[in-house]
Design an enzyme around this catalytic site. Structure first.
Site, short mmCIF file in Angstrom:
data_model
loop_
_atom_site.label_atom_id
_atom_site.label_comp_id
_atom_site.label_asym_id
_atom_site.label_seq_id
_atom_site.Cartn_x
_atom_site.Cartn_y
_atom_site.Cartn_z
N LEU A 83 0.82 -1.21 0.00
CA LEU A 83 0.00 0.00 0.00
C LEU A 83 0.85 1.26 0.00
O LEU A 83 0.44 2.29 -0.53
CB LEU A 83 -0.93 -0.01 1.22
CG LEU A 83 -1.90 -1.20 1.27
CD1 LEU A 83 -2.69 -1.20 2.57
CD2 LEU A 83 -2.84 -1.19 0.07
N ASN A 84 2.01 1.19 0.63
CA ASN A 84 2.94 2.32 0.62
C ASN A 84 4.34 1.75 0.74
O ASN A 84 4.70 1.17 1.76
CB ASN A 84 2.64 3.27 1.78
CG ASN A 84 3.59 4.47 1.81
OD1 ASN A 84 4.80 4.34 1.63
ND2 ASN A 84 3.04 5.64 2.04
N LYS A 131 7.18 2.99 1.12
CA LYS A 131 8.08 3.54 2.15
C LYS A 131 7.72 3.02 3.55
O LYS A 131 8.57 2.52 4.28
CB LYS A 131 8.02 5.07 2.12
CG LYS A 131 8.99 5.73 3.07
CD LYS A 131 8.85 7.25 3.05
CE LYS A 131 9.71 7.86 1.96
NZ LYS A 131 9.64 9.35 1.98
N GLY A 142 -0.67 -7.46 5.48
CA GLY A 142 -0.13 -6.98 6.75
C GLY A 142 1.37 -7.18 6.81
O GLY A 142 1.90 -8.20 6.37
N GLU A 166 4.33 -7.62 11.57
CA GLU A 166 4.94 -8.63 12.43
C GLU A 166 5.85 -9.61 11.70
O GLU A 166 6.76 -10.18 12.29
CB GLU A 166 3.83 -9.37 13.20
CG GLU A 166 3.31 -8.51 14.31
CD GLU A 166 1.98 -8.94 14.87
OE1 GLU A 166 1.95 -9.51 15.95
OE2 GLU A 166 0.95 -8.69 14.21
MO1 MOS Z 1 0.55 -7.38 17.91
S1 MOS Z 1 1.57 -8.55 19.29
O1 MOS Z 1 -0.65 -8.49 17.46
O2 MOS Z 1 -0.03 -6.05 18.74
#
Ligand code: MOS
Length: 753
Positions: free
Chosen positions: A645-646, A648, A717, A720
């Site tokens: 999406l971005n 940077k 996403g 993480e």
């Molecule tokens: Mo993250 S540990 O799911 O805020």
């Protein structure tokens, strides 16, 4: 050609953070920076023992201290202020003399100024009947119990019947320590009671969650609790759930009849808002002579507190990462005298991938197979733990591109064989993965008479770039320049969105904003196409394009009309559309304002698909041959994370995850003194995190991944996945350089002497 150029929007571009200027000029206000008339300050008094009972609290001296308004304990808490439905277990605020961990809240001192409250808190005398605490879960592995429903447990085939037939067998234990999130911004709640109920400025990863928790705790309807949190100074999981300080602040404000501000100290941030629990992971893997996995068992134990249950799902990644017919993954818990553990960046995937990806490296050495080749021989074409195809998976491309950019072929597959000057050189790699979470979210898009667009969504920006990506999505969705878009988030009265956890916000809030923006464009354009006298009369949406707020015929671009002209012509001062995005639907219907977006239990698995982001981590370490100091010298990570999406902000997130991985591998560890059950390094001087000098150039490669299943916006996403596999890659590189295999983190130099 032109077709492509026209289609090229703002989404994906490396747009600078729209909130960047506010942040660097101090204009961005964080929870503890909010003021209210007649504001009082609260400071917590916490238990200095980890187990036992309070026999006496003497508050008299504190009460007489200048500026002190009230000293509230479990003994004198006014009935009217008491939460009617306090949160369960250890998160009970101030309600019990029974001590279950060091740092448990015992009293709160409220004063006119912060300094007066701090001084007053020092004057509260607490007497205890102390008992020896129990803080070492590994002493009680034999008493580990299985939680009622363990996340990540999986079973297929028959491990016990097949492990015996394996040609090569690995049987090892991997351990990860207690870690703390340590966001720059501490937790804080400013509680203000008024005729409309409770207003709370609360440092949280989920304004809707915080609203729901406070409403439940005080027996209020949800619309009588308003949570505001426009900026978050980092969360990493510790701001993802309810902790006692928020209801304590609200209770204190009610008790003294004034707004109250309560900010946790850095030291309290080690006891009052969770931590990553330590894990003990026993892994048994059997392969055939060619390195094909035939049987795999992962048994994981983590500590939890006396009153709460938190299970780190280390094995969820183990069950799905590679193809293997016989798999058994189980999780157990041991209770100790610590505060409740909680989610911390890639909970389960980061800790589990350390064990599993180290084990795979050990097997590669045992078998004499290149570590990348071993992973390719066990490549999972589908998610065997769920027996579902992946919605998309570019892990093969990740291995190829990352190893090519990194120069993996230059690796001499012999321990201690590579040097850079005096330094021992090691190359290491590991696989990264994280689930693509998409939870229900709502958003509203509004156009004003001058064509400016307002976006409203009850999500939050943890510093990750949510404001910016939502601006981009809205700009493309409506067809205006990003400078015309204003995004409002961080307010529980906005349309509901989930907690910003599980790397879900780009997919969840992003999809809701995309649907709302597209609905707004459609609604405004419909005025013009529905009018025979308009330049666009009779044309349909497919015949039209929008650029910088001007709607025009694709066939004849000179035939067009601007958004402000449309609104003026049809007498509209404002046009508004709301959308609700949830898993399983490509295009959501408009819905009423809702807070259902917080339904975290909904894993959002698209019908029949397993959805994950994948990546490959490659790193080089340099080790001083005498003092064994480890430096990570360079890094290449390749990731398939759906739509970017971005460019940077996404690079920055992935790099940030890898920096966390460096900390996890080499530095981070919260140390408990077993005599007192107290953290001894509860500050940022002694809890080590990577600083600039510890971080090498990090090259990020982004795979071109189109996935229409994961979410309407197509993002998986990125918050993480960067930490996953990272610690194993470093450990594997250290083995290559030194021949020392370290199976318990962090890999401090004493372990590789
Ligand atoms: Mo993250 S540990 O799911 O805020």
């Amino acid at each position: 050609m032109a077709q492509n150029e026209q289609k090229k929007g703002v989404v994906g571009q490396p747009l600078d953070r729209v909130d960047g200027k506010l942040k660097v000029t101090g204009g961005a206000r964080y929870a503890s920076e909010f003021e209210a008339p007649n504001l009082a300050h609260a400071v917590l008094v916490q238990s200095t023992i980890a187990k036992g009972r309070v026999t006496r609290i003497d508050t008299r001296e504190a009460e007489r201290s200048p500026g002190v308004v009230a000293v509230i304990t479990f003994e004198n808490m006014p009935k009217a202020a008491r939460p009617t439905n306090p949160p369960g277990g250890q998160t009970i605020p101030l309600l019990s003399p029974d001590i279950k961990y060091s740092g448990q809240n015992l009293a709160v001192v409220v004063a006119d100024t912060l300094e007066e409250a701090q001084y007053g808190a020092e004057l509260v005398r607490v007497e205890y009947a102390a008992e020896p605490p129990d803080t070492d879960f590994e002493k009680h592995l034999d008493q580990a119990f299985a939680p009622r429903s363990a996340r990540g447990n999986t079973k297929r085939g028959d491990f016990a019947a097949n492990i015996g037939g394996a040609t090569k067998k690995l049987d090892q234990v991997y351990r990860t320590p207690i870690e703390h999130h340590n966001p720059m911004e501490p937790h804080a709640t400013v509680a203000v009671w008024g005729p409309d109920g409770l207003l709370a400025y609360d440092a949280t990863q989920g304004v809707s969650n915080s609203q729901r928790n406070l409403a439940e705790e005080f027996g209020l309807p949800q619309d009588k609790v308003h949570v505001i949190n426009p900026f978050v100074g980092g969360g990493f999981g510790c701001k993802g759930q309810a902790w006692p300080h928020s209801p304590i602040a609200a209770m204190a404000a009610k008790a003294v009849g004034r707004p109250v501000k309560l900010t946790l100290t850095r030291r309290q941030m080690f006891t009052s808002n969770g931590h990553r629990p330590p894990t003990h992971q026993k892994e048994v893997i059997g392969t055939d002579a060619g390195g094909k996995l035939v049987a795999l068992q992962h048994q994981s134990v983590n500590h939890t507190s006396e009153a709460d249950i938190f299970q780190e799902p280390t094995g969820s990644v183990v069950g799905m990462l590679y193809s293997c017919p016989n798999v058994e993954v189980e999780h157990k818990l041991v209770r100790v005298n610590v505060g409740a553990p909680t989610y911390q960046r890639a909970p389960g995937e980061s800790t589990g991938s350390f064990a599993h990806e180290t084990a795979m490296d050990e097997l590669a050495w045992e078998l004499g197979i290149d570590p990348v080749e071993l992973r390719l021989r066990n490549y999972a074409e589908k998610d065997e733990s769920e027996d579902k195809p992946f919605s998309s998976k570019s892990l093969r491309e990740c291995y190829e591109q990352a190893s090519a950019h990194f120069g993996w072929s230059r690796r001499n597959p012999k321990v201690g064989s590579m040097r850079d000057g005096n330094f021992l050189v090691g190359y290491g790699m590991a696989t990264a993965s994280y689930p693509a979470n998409f939870w229900p979210a709502a958003a509203k898009a509004r156009m004003l008479a001058d064509g400016r667009v307002q976006i409203m969504c009850g999500t939050q920006d943890l510093g990750t770039g949510t404001y910016t990506i939502l601006t981009q999505i809205a700009a493309d969705g409506v067809g205006v320049h990003p400078s015309q878009v204003r995004v409002e988030i961080g307010d529980s009265f906005l349309p509901g969105a989930p907690v910003s956890g599980g790397s879900c916000s780009a997919a969840s809030a992003g999809s809701a904003v995309q649907l709302a923006a597209e609905a707004l464009r459609g609604a405004v354009i419909a005025y013009a196409t529905g009018d025979a006298n308009s330049p666009l009369g009779g044309l349909s949406a497919q015949d039209l394009d929008v650029k910088d707020g001007r709607v025009f015929s694709k066939a004849n671009p000179s035939k067009g009309i601007t958004y402000p002209e449309i609104l003026a012509k049809y007498g509209k001062t404002v046009v508004e559309q709301q959308a609700f995005a949830r898993p399983g639907i490509e295009r959501g219907p408009s819905g009423p304002r809702t807070n259902q977006g917080q339904a975290q239990g909904d894993k959002g698995k698209g019908e029949g698909y397993s959805m994950h982001a994948f990546g490959a981590q490659f790193c080089e370490v340099h080790i001083d041959p005498d003092i064994r100091m480890v430096r990570v010298a360079r890094w290449t990570g390749a990731f398939g994370i759906g739509k970017v999406l971005n460019e940077k902000t996404v690079r920055s997130q992935l790099q940030g995850g890898i920096v966390w991985g460096i900390g996890m591998a080499l530095l981070e560890e919260s140390l408990l003194d077993p005599r007192y059950g107290r953290f001894v390094n509860s500050n940022l001087a002694e809890y080590h995190v990577p600083v600039n000098k510890d971080v090498p150039p990090i090259e990020i490669l982004l795979m071109d991944e189109k996935d229409s299943v994961v979410s309407p916006v197509g993002a998986k996403g990125a918050g993480e996945i960067g930490i996953t596999g990272a610690a194993a890659a470093i450990g594997n590189a250290i083995y290559h350089a030194t021949g020392k295999r370290v199976r318990d983190l962090p890999i401090t130099l004493d372990k590789i002497l």
